[in-house]
Design a protein around this motif. Structure first.
Motif, short mmCIF file in Angstrom:
data_model
loop_
_atom_site.label_atom_id
_atom_site.label_comp_id
_atom_site.label_asym_id
_atom_site.label_seq_id
_atom_site.Cartn_x
_atom_site.Cartn_y
_atom_site.Cartn_z
N UNK A 21 14.32 9.25 -16.85
CA UNK A 21 15.69 9.70 -17.13
C UNK A 21 15.91 11.20 -17.20
N UNK A 22 14.86 12.00 -17.06
CA UNK A 22 14.99 13.43 -17.33
C UNK A 22 15.43 14.21 -16.09
N UNK A 23 16.27 15.21 -16.33
CA UNK A 23 16.75 16.12 -15.28
C UNK A 23 16.73 17.55 -15.81
N UNK A 24 16.68 18.50 -14.87
CA UNK A 24 16.81 19.90 -15.27
C UNK A 24 18.26 20.24 -15.56
N UNK A 25 19.19 19.55 -14.87
CA UNK A 25 20.63 19.75 -15.10
C UNK A 25 21.33 18.45 -14.77
N UNK A 26 22.39 18.15 -15.50
CA UNK A 26 23.15 16.92 -15.28
C UNK A 26 24.26 17.20 -14.27
N UNK A 27 24.22 16.50 -13.13
CA UNK A 27 25.24 16.70 -12.12
C UNK A 27 26.57 16.17 -12.64
N UNK A 135 24.53 17.79 0.38
CA UNK A 135 25.27 18.59 1.35
C UNK A 135 24.38 19.75 1.81
N UNK A 136 24.76 20.34 2.95
CA UNK A 136 24.09 21.56 3.41
C UNK A 136 25.04 22.75 3.31
N UNK A 137 26.19 22.53 2.72
CA UNK A 137 27.18 23.58 2.54
C UNK A 137 26.98 24.16 1.14
N UNK A 138 26.73 25.46 1.05
CA UNK A 138 26.39 26.06 -0.24
C UNK A 138 27.52 25.93 -1.26
N UNK A 144 29.05 20.54 -6.67
CA UNK A 144 28.41 19.30 -7.10
C UNK A 144 27.36 19.52 -8.19
N UNK A 145 27.13 20.76 -8.56
CA UNK A 145 26.20 21.05 -9.64
C UNK A 145 24.74 20.92 -9.27
N UNK A 146 24.42 21.00 -7.99
CA UNK A 146 23.03 20.84 -7.56
C UNK A 146 22.22 22.10 -7.87
N UNK A 147 20.93 21.91 -8.15
CA UNK A 147 20.07 23.05 -8.50
C UNK A 147 19.38 23.63 -7.28
N UNK A 199 19.28 7.47 6.09
CA UNK A 199 20.27 8.36 5.50
C UNK A 199 21.25 7.51 4.69
N UNK A 200 21.49 7.92 3.45
CA UNK A 200 22.52 7.30 2.62
C UNK A 200 23.69 8.27 2.52
N UNK A 201 24.90 7.75 2.73
CA UNK A 201 26.09 8.60 2.70
C UNK A 201 27.12 7.96 1.78
N UNK A 202 27.43 8.65 0.68
CA UNK A 202 28.28 8.10 -0.36
C UNK A 202 29.60 8.87 -0.47
N UNK A 203 30.68 8.12 -0.62
CA UNK A 203 31.98 8.70 -0.94
C UNK A 203 31.94 9.18 -2.39
N UNK A 204 32.32 10.43 -2.64
CA UNK A 204 32.34 10.94 -4.01
C UNK A 204 33.33 10.12 -4.85
N UNK A 205 32.86 9.63 -5.98
CA UNK A 205 33.72 8.89 -6.90
C UNK A 205 33.73 9.60 -8.25
N UNK A 206 34.79 9.38 -8.99
CA UNK A 206 34.98 10.01 -10.29
C UNK A 206 34.83 8.92 -11.35
N UNK A 207 33.59 8.74 -11.84
CA UNK A 207 33.30 7.65 -12.76
C UNK A 207 33.59 8.06 -14.20
N UNK A 208 34.14 7.12 -14.94
CA UNK A 208 34.44 7.38 -16.34
C UNK A 208 33.16 7.78 -17.08
N UNK A 209 33.28 8.79 -17.93
CA UNK A 209 32.13 9.27 -18.68
C UNK A 209 31.44 10.47 -18.05
N UNK A 210 31.83 10.82 -16.82
CA UNK A 210 31.23 11.98 -16.16
C UNK A 210 32.09 13.22 -16.41
N UNK A 211 31.49 14.38 -16.18
CA UNK A 211 32.23 15.64 -16.32
C UNK A 211 33.36 15.71 -15.32
#
Length: 395
Positions: A21-27, A135-138, A144-147, A199-211
């Motif tokens: 469950x551990x991450x350096x940052x929560x997306x 993504x490959x777009x900076x 998206x909060x990626x590290x 390759x997995x390609x997901x539509x961005x969703x806004x799930x309850x409980x997320x930032x």
């Protein structure tokens, strides 16, 4: 015959999920059980996983059954040392046994690996690596909060190939606020150029409980509207197969024979055991229809304490009756592009699909959301875009 697969001894094999469950940052879009920490109790957590393995291996329905797939998910499993992963796999081999040719996957963040770690993971027994590229777009990566950055994705993929990973998945996210369809197609081109077999390609969703959900409710983020999202999805469904990645599930693409076998166990509603903080499990009934579903304590510290005390960390469970199982079988299999065979439904449940779901399915056929062809039922192209509405009819 859609039952859990047999091994040579006649006992049915199953899939094992291990949650780290551990991450350096929560997306900000992530609703998984993941926790951003500066440090993590790796040794204790590994001992807890091994304690769970040892306890479950002696219990029904897992005793005497071998593993056909193993999946380390998270969180960010690549934060752990290869020696830790090897210890867990060693325990799984000793206590369950791992089938020859089993698929063993580890999720990884491109910003957490180097040549030594990837080589160590391959030597430990991981034979499939899954990078959360997104993504490959900076600008999109930052949103998206990626590290990691795009260069780190490219380097991670190159190093994975060099380490001997023939099985490599890249995750992408599309329909990100501010993104254009052309940018999404550029991401696909960049990903395909790195030579993954999936390759997995997901539509961005806004799930309850997320930032992101909180920011959306406050009006600080506006999701792309549904019609525009459909345009993205249509473009992705066309582009990935054009580049050799056949769509086999709503969000997953691979050449034939390279599908994610572990995830197929979920979509086919087969038995799987989940270990680790917040992990879920499902065991089909030994005979007949139905089964049981249960889940572990979500908080990592409490999970570790409970698992080390007695090898169990269950927080709850429920019986899955025949009505629930039939509905889940249908909507999970409908996630697959090939859908399901009517004969498999009848063999599993002892009655026909039309007898159980004929009335409600009729509306979906009439609305051209479902297709019946050559003894199979699957989503139409329009059904893919309205999949959640279709699934709701069977829940």
């Amino acid at each position: 015959m859609l039952t859990d697969s047999d091994n040579g001894g006649g006992a049915k094999s199953f899939s094992l999920y291990l949650h780290i469950p551990y991450c350096q940052a929560k997306c900000p879009y992530c609703d998984f059980n993941s926790h951003a920490v500066a440090s993590w109790p790796e040794d204790d957590y590994v001992r807890a996983l091994i304690a769970e393995i040892e306890r479950r291996a002696g219990e029904a329905p897992w005793a005497g059954r071998r593993l056909k797939t193993i999946f380390f998910g998270g969180g960010t499993p690549s934060l752990f040392r290869p020696e830790s992963i090897a210890a867990v796999l060693g325990s799984a081999e000793r206590n369950f046994g791992i089938e020859s040719g089993a698929e063993v996957t580890l999720e990884a963040n491109p910003g957490t690996v180097d040549a030594a770690k990837l080589g160590g993971m391959r030597a430990a027994g991981i034979n499939r690596i899954s990078f959360g590229a997104q993504s490959f777009n900076e600008a999109r990566l930052k949103f998206l909060g990626r590290i990691h950055g795009a260069a780190e994705i490219r380097e991670a993929a190159r190093l994975a190939h060099r380490a001997g990973f023939e099985r490599l998945n890249l995750d992408l996210i599309f329909a990100v606020p501010g993104q254009t369809v052309d940018e999404a197609l550029d991401d696909i081109a960049e990903a395909a150029a790195l030579g993954p077999d999936h390759i997995s390609a997901y539509n961005l969703t806004f799930e309850e409980g997320t930032a992101f959900f909180t920011e959306m409710k406050r009006g600080r983020i506006r999701p792309i509207d549904s019609d525009r999202q459909a345009e993205f999805y249509a473009a992705v469904r066309e582009e990935l197969p054009r580049r050799g990645y056949k769509m086999y599930e709503i969000s997953n693409y691979a050449p034939p024979g390279h599908e994610a076998r572990h995830n197929l166990s979920y979509w086919r509603l087969e038995s799987y055991l989940g270990l680790g903080a917040g992990a879920h499990s499902f065991a089909r009934a030994g005979s007949g229809v139905g089964g049981r579903r249960w889940w572990n304590e979500r908080m990592p510290a409490r999970y570790v304490e409970q698992a080390l005390e007695g090898g169990l960390a269950e927080a709850g469970g429920e019986t899955v009756d025949s009505t629930v199982e039939r509905g889940e079988f249908v909507f999970l299999n409908l996630r697959l592009r090939a859908g399901f065979a009517l004969a498999d439904f009848e063999e599993r449940f002892g009655e026909s699909f039309d007898r159980v779901f004929g009335a409600r399915a009729a509306r979906l056929f009439e609305g051209e959301l479902l297709v019946r062809d050559e003894g199979r039922i699957y989503l139409s192209e329009r059904g893919l875009e309205l999949a959640d509405s279709v699934f709701a009819e069977f829940i």
